[in-house]
Design an enzyme around this catalytic site. Structure first.
Site, PDB file in Angstrom:
ATOM      1  N   LYS B 107       0.780  -1.234  -0.015  1.00  0.00           N
ATOM      2  CA  LYS B 107       0.108   0.040  -0.058  1.00  0.00           C
ATOM      3  C   LYS B 107       0.788   1.269  -0.126  1.00  0.00           C
ATOM      4  O   LYS B 107       2.126   1.211   0.323  1.00  0.00           O
ATOM      5  CB  LYS B 107      -0.830   0.127   1.127  1.00  0.00           C
ATOM      6  CG  LYS B 107      -2.282   0.821   1.125  1.00  0.00           C
ATOM      7  CD  LYS B 107      -3.013  -0.238   0.346  1.00  0.00           C
ATOM      8  CE  LYS B 107      -4.471   0.144   0.078  1.00  0.00           C
ATOM      9  NZ  LYS B 107      -5.551  -0.728  -0.521  1.00  0.00           N
ATOM     10  N   GLY B 219     -28.473  -3.515  -0.944  1.00  0.00           N
ATOM     11  CA  GLY B 219     -27.804  -2.834  -2.086  1.00  0.00           C
ATOM     12  C   GLY B 219     -27.973  -2.985  -3.646  1.00  0.00           C
ATOM     13  O   GLY B 219     -28.617  -4.229  -3.881  1.00  0.00           O
ATOM     14  N   GLY B 221     -25.725  -1.526  -6.130  1.00  0.00           N
ATOM     15  CA  GLY B 221     -24.842  -1.010  -6.799  1.00  0.00           C
ATOM     16  C   GLY B 221     -24.219  -1.978  -7.917  1.00  0.00           C
ATOM     17  O   GLY B 221     -24.930  -3.002  -7.922  1.00  0.00           O
ATOM     18  N   ASN B 222     -22.998  -1.660  -8.201  1.00  0.00           N
ATOM     19  CA  ASN B 222     -22.456  -2.321  -9.026  1.00  0.00           C
ATOM     20  C   ASN B 222     -22.411  -4.000  -8.560  1.00  0.00           C
ATOM     21  O   ASN B 222     -22.647  -4.919  -9.525  1.00  0.00           O
ATOM     22  CB  ASN B 222     -20.958  -1.831  -9.056  1.00  0.00           C
ATOM     23  CG  ASN B 222     -20.262  -2.243 -10.505  1.00  0.00           C
ATOM     24  OD1 ASN B 222     -20.872  -2.476 -11.507  1.00  0.00           O
ATOM     25  ND2 ASN B 222     -18.957  -2.576  -9.910  1.00  0.00           N
TER      26      ASN B 222
END
Lengths: 769, 428
Positions: B107, B219, B221-222
């Protein structure tokens, strides 16, 4: 060697006999001329004259000359003697040819005097002014001679006749609006031919703005496509005629009624106006205008005398009406008359009257001029609209980054008609950018760019003759390739990558598009242009300005221009000086945005040290949940939120309480606290995580740097107050230390908190009232 | 005085310690895996638009690369603490290991707020970041990706700078690029499909025919949309989805006993998965409150929206009929609820296995970039299926063999794999 009298002497003799007034003016000019050449004899002569008036010259001559007693008068004979002496001195000290040249120049300058004479009378009827101006414009270029002071005088007269008597306005306008401009203006002015009304504030502002820009446009390639739409002006006395013509005189005293009465009677009044008649001469002028406009849509804007004046801002109180102008000639005329009468009626509307009462403007004899403009735009299918339009302010009151300074300005823009950018629209967002810092964007992530992209556009429907709001997606899908330079304002979403469409590669029917203004604002031209326009205008206006604009994809049209005004609630933002020290809660002096928050009963504060030392992420999240809950439980708009660092922080929860807009939408204000840590001050968010929501729902923002000199935050005092959180969560006391809910009543009986922020002076004060 | 405030890296270490204890890892291995292998800190001077110079702090943490090049995002974030970045790098190591792709965890980022930066300035930051770390990243060492407030544009600038320095073309040095510029097809579908591949295998292992099962989604969404698409393709029936309503600032559940029609709902859904409730009502959906998705009489629950949705309170509303939960969202279940689910005998596919389709597709992008040969979407999806299926069985078998909960098994297998690789290399 020449014999006899020199040419100039012959002219002067003739003049003295034929035109004594002109002769006197020439004498006066000769005195000034000799004086500027520093001829000692003329100084002596003038001193002698002075002595004649005040025989014993003392050291106090000046004081006597300007004392309160009238000065003695010399007789005509002496005056004649005096003028002879002037020319005698001239003949002795200057070459004859030079005198002859000067006298001839002055005489030819006198040819243009008719203009000044005509406009000395401010009541010169419209029809006469047109004629005088056209005489002036017909004087061949080489033959027009006027002294500079005469020119200025003439301009001032014309400005006062047509535009404004406001001294601030005149002072600026006289440098920019030329006499020949008035010729053009008069040609486009509609009104009673015997009337002498002005064009009203909005027209005056636009004309001045345009003339200021016109010079710059010539010299600056960046501004070459800046223009003003074709405009016509209806004079302010047309409404007086209209009222008289329809015997509606009693309406003028309506303004003294109680607001409630006015409100009750207004619908009827409006209909009364709409069913009244216009004098024939106005109708015939409007018919000509419609013929000239052809089938272009028209916007009818109010341009009252009070509106946009340089002193009292009076904006958005009267209407602007769109006309599709797509019917038969008769239909178009009748809608135009209808729109004008509706705007006339709005003078007597309850809101403008209330507003005038508040500001002590009620006794002013308000008159309503009208500004008629071609609507900027193109026909696309049945619709007509500009590719984009908006409003630009030279002072930025919406700063989303500490790098943005007030002077960097801000533009609010939308696809389609600018109505959505001018007003706040629920559930939709205009695009915001700061021309002085063109690179800084509010929305960085893909999600935010999409979430805050405009969804609907205002357009004119030419088929139904109506103003409509349409969904942008289908509009672009069906007509995208017909909207001029649409590539400037939209981005195509390809697998979460937003990029402007590329020319013929763009197939709108097969693309997922969003209004992002990406290309328009990523390349420097547009914002640089706006920056220049705002800077030029605010410099000339000697005041911050706001400008309405629209583009048909080819040119950028300035629709309106005036000293910057703020919304009603933010008009008079003055920090009170007499607040008791004890009552002050907050004082701040950095990154202040103008605004007023009043009537606050509760402060909800997340205590920075306690929040930062919460041992688990869950507890930090719980803080956000409680804020969200309080947002629903506390009376809406009667509380403010104060918290550490960045409200709505994404990613690192330690930087701030992780709320979203849905958790805070009832607050009046968001305050972020930045305490110095190890010698550096943390960066605040400036509300960027939901900036546009805050702008549209008018939630104020204030950054507080309590360790800074000049900042005061009575945190310790607040901490000692009873924490009302327990009343909301009697069974769960675990967050009592982290979140406090304090009531203004506990600080002072029956009080509320006000926070006044003045961006100009960079000061903010929160106090008990 | 010891600082007791929340520290994400300490939390990641504690989580690791618990699993390490159960795995019986030796002290050396524990010490090794508790901390990142490398941490780079550097400064990035940038000439700002106004001519001044501003110095930004950049960093990269490579937690572990025993199994392959490190993989992880680059964040542009103001005042980010290194502890957050270390924690996220650690989680990346486990996440790649659980799906068994040959990558480690990393990261990085730059301390900055893009709201205060022009695009040109951001480009300078991206290029400056690469200039400092170019020797230590790349397709064979460490492969960055977009993260908080960075996007494909930032990735392309970084790739370009890396290629300038390296003198070659290396599209595999970074992921998250646009399709056509080294990006992979199938990225939008990957996470949602992954949720269903693991669910399909879970059902199969429990001898439940996916055909005829019913599900309720939180949900829309995508992730949920693609999951529903695939689930329906396999013969499942979705009876309820919940969705966030931007205007009302609350969520609603859209219920239809006969099953939802995906396309019909997509047609009235905005970019964020917000369903137009008026239109939905008109076409026969019952509009319920947002939390009612969880109490439906269905076989499968798929939380694919927010974290902490299945908690000590809501878990009690789950119907007895529910036998499977596949976690499409990150952290949808709280530890308290986890225990109750276990008691109820519900089979849970934990988030970092169920939603690992995204990171797997990133891996594919890297491979395709390295080969400079790009697959069709079908190829991507097929390979995704293989990896997810295999990953599922890895975790499932351990869970069955040891009689442990799927979530524990997933962590164990991930950590065990990394520990083993480190041992085989002779590092510990």
């Amino acid at each position: 060697m020449k014999s006899g009298k020199p040419e100039w002497a012959i002219i002067i003799d003739m003049l003295e006999k034929l035109d004594i007034v002109l002769f006197n003016r020439i004498v006066r000019r000769m005195i000034y001329y000799l004086y500027t050449l520093n001829i000692p004899e003329i100084t002596e002569l003038l001193e002698d004259l002075e002595k004649t008036i005040i025989p014993e010259k003392t050291d106090h001559v000046e004081s006597k000359l300007y004392s309160n007693m009238p000065n003695p008068k010399i007789n005509r004979g002496s005056l004649k003697n005096f003028s002879d002496k002037v020319f005698q001195i001239a003949g002795e000290t200057i070459l004859d040819d030079e005198i002859t040249d000067q006298v001839k120049t002055w005489l030819s300058q006198e040819r243009s005097r008719f203009l000044s004479i005509a406009f000395e009378s401010q009541n010169i009827p419209l029809v006469d002014s047109r004629e005088v101006l056209s005489r002036f414009i017909k004087i061949p270029k080489g033959e027009l001679e006027m002294s500079p002071d005469d020119f200025v005088n003439l301009r001032v007269l014309l400005i006062r006749r047509f535009l404004s008597s406001n001294l601030n306005y005149i002072n600026i306008a006289k440098h920019h609006i030329l006499v020949k401009d008035f010729y053009r203006i008069a040609q486009r002015t509609i009104g009673p031919s015997k009337g002498s009304g002005k064009l009203g504030g909005k027209s005056a502002g636009l004309i001045l703005g345009h003339e200021i820009l016109r010079n710059e446009i010539k010299n600056d390639p960046d501004l070459k496509d800046v223009d003003v739409p074709k405009s016509w002006y209806i004079t302010s006395d047309t409404i007086t005629n209209f009222i008289h013509y329809n015997a509606l005189e009693e309406t003028t005293s309506l303004k003294y009624l109680e607001t409630a009465e006015i409100r009750a009677g207004y619908p009827y009044l409006q209909q009364l106006f709409k069913n009244s008649f216009f004098p024939l001469e106005i109708i015939s002028q409007l018919k000509n205008l419609l013929q000239e406009i052809g089938d272009k849509p028209i916007i009818v804007r109010s341009s009252s005398l009070l509106e946009d004046s340089f002193d009292a801002a009076f904006s958005g109180k009267y209407k602007s009406l769109f006309l599709a102008n797509a019917g038969t000639n008769d239909e178009n005329l009748s809608s135009l008359l209808d729109a004008i009468s509706e705007i006339y009626a709005s003078i007597f509307g309850p809101d403008p009257i209330e507003y005038r009462k508040e500001r002590g403007l009620i006794d002013f004899q308000e008159e309503m001029g009208i500004l008629l403009q071609e609507v900027v735009g193109n026909r696309v299918g049945d619709y007509f609209f500009p590719t984009y339009s908006g409003v630009a302010f030279s002072n930025n009151e919406f700063r989303w980054s500490p790098r943005i300074e007030r002077e960097d300005g801000v533009v609010r823009m939308v696809a389609g008609l600018g109505t959505r950018a001018v007003d706040r629209v629920a559930d939709d967002y205009p695009f915001l950018a700061s021309p002085g810092k063109p690179g800084l964007r509010i929305n960085i992530t893909y999600e935010d760019k999409i979430r805050y992209a405009q969804k609907r556009a205002d357009v004119l429907n030419l088929r139904t003759n109506e103003f409509e709001t349409v969904e942008l997606k289908p509009l672009i899908k069906n007509f995208g390739d017909k909207i001029k330079r649409i590539e400037d304002i939209i981005s195509v979403d390809k697998n979460r990558d937003l990029s402007p469409p590329i020319g013929i590669m763009f197939d709108p029917s097969d693309s997922d598009t969003f209004v992002t203004f990406q290309k328009l604002t990523d390349t420097p031209h547009f914002l640089r242009k706006m920056d220049k326009i705002l800077k030029i205008l605010s410099k000339s206006f000697k005041s911050p300005v706001d400008v309405e604009f629209a583009s048909d994809g080819e040119k950028l049209f300035i629709l309106q221009c005036r000293p910057q005004v703020r919304s009603h609630s933010e008009m008079k933002v003055e920090i009170p000086e007499n607040v008791d020290k004890e009552d002050v809660i907050i004082r701040a002096d950095r990154y202040i945005t103008t605004g007023v928050v009043k009537g606050i009963k509760y402060i909800v504060c997340v205590i920075p040290d306690e929040y930062n030392s919460l041992p688990t992420e869950d507890e930090m999240k719980k803080t956000a949940h409680i804020i969200s809950d309080l947002n629903k439980k506390l009376p809406a708009k009667e509380f403010i939120l104060i918290g550490p660092g960045r409200w709505g922080s994404r990613g690192d929860i330690k930087l701030g309480v992780q709320v979203t807009y849905s958790d805070i939408f009832n607050t009046s204000m968001l305050i972020e606290l930045a305490y110095n840590k190890d010698g550096y001050t943390p960066e605040l968010s400036f509300g960027t995580h939901f900036f546009q929501d805050m702008v549209e729902s008018n939630i104020k923002y204030l950054p507080l740097y309590p360790d800074n000199e000049g900042t005061e935050f009575k945190f310790d005092k607040l901490k000692k107050l009873p924490n009302h959180l327990k009343e909301f969560y009697p069974d769960d006391r675990s967050m009592d230390k982290v979140i406090m809910v304090v009531s203004s009543d506990d600080m002072k009986n029956d009080s509320t908190i006000s926070i006044i922020m003045n961006g100009e002076t960079e000061t903010a004060l929160g106090f008990l009232e | 005085m010891e600082d007791k405030s929340f520290n994400p890296f300490k939390m990641a270490q504690q989580q690791f310690d618990e699993i390490a204890e159960q795995l019986g890892l030796d002290e050396g291995t524990r010490d090794f895996l508790r901390n990142p292998r490398r941490e780079y800190h550097f400064t990035i001077p940038v000439r700002m638009d106004d001519g001044t110079t501003k110095v930004f702090k950049g960093f990269r943490v490579q937690h572990n690369d025993a199994r392959g090049p490190s993989k992880g995002g680059i964040r542009f974030h103001p005042q980010e603490t290194i502890d957050t970045v270390k924690a996220l790098a650690t989680w990346m190591t486990w996440k790649c290991a659980v799906v068994d792709i040959p990558l480690g965890g990393g990261k990085g980022g730059v301390i900055c707020d893009p709201h205060n930066l022009s695009m040109r300035e951001q480009e300078q930051i991206c290029r400056g970041w690469v200039k400092q770390i170019a020797r230590n990243i790349g397709p064979l060492q460490d492969v960055p990706a977009p993260d908080v407030m960075t996007n494909s544009q930032h990735m392309l600038w970084m790739m370009d700078e890396y290629e300038n320095i390296s003198g070659g073309k290396f599209p595999g040095m970074i992921t998250g690029k646009p399709v056509g510029m080294g990006g992979s097809l199938g990225r939008t579908e990957a996470t949602g499909y992954g949720v269903i591949y693991t669910l399909r295998e879970a059902l199969r292992s429990k001898n439940v025919d996916i055909k005829g099962t019913t599900a309720s989604f939180q949900g829309f969404g995508n992730v949920a949309q693609y999951a529903i698409e695939l689930y329906h393709k396999y013969g499942g029936k979705t009876v309820c989805v919940s969705s966030w309503d931007q205007q009302d600032q609350k969520s609603y559940s859209f219920y239809r006993e006969s099953g939802i029609n995906l396309q019909e709902l997509l047609d009235i859904t905005d970019k964020f998965g917000g369903i137009d409730k008026k239109k939905a009502k008109n076409i026969g959906y019952e509009i319920l409150s947002g939390d009612e998705w969880i109490n439906r009489e269905v076989d499968i629950l798929i939380p694919a929206a927010l974290e902490n949705q299945i908690n000590a309170q809501t878990v009690l509303n789950i119907s007895d009929k529910v036998k499977f939960i596949s976690e499409g969202a990150n952290g949808p279940t709280t530890p308290e609820a986890d225990k109750i689910l276990s008691d109820m005998g519900i089979f849970v596919i934990p988030d970092f296995l169920a939603n690992a389709g995204g990171v797997t597709c990133s891996y594919f992008e890297q491979i395709q970039g390295n080969m400079n040969f790009f697959w069709t979407k079908d190829e991507v999806i097929e390979k995704l299926d293989n990896i997810m299926t295999k990953a599922f069985y890895g975790v499932y078998e351990l869970s069955e063999k040891r009689g442990i909960f799927m979530r524990d098994a997933a962590y164990m297998i991930a950590i065990a794999r990394v520990a083993e690789a480190s041992k085989l290399r002779g590092w510990v």
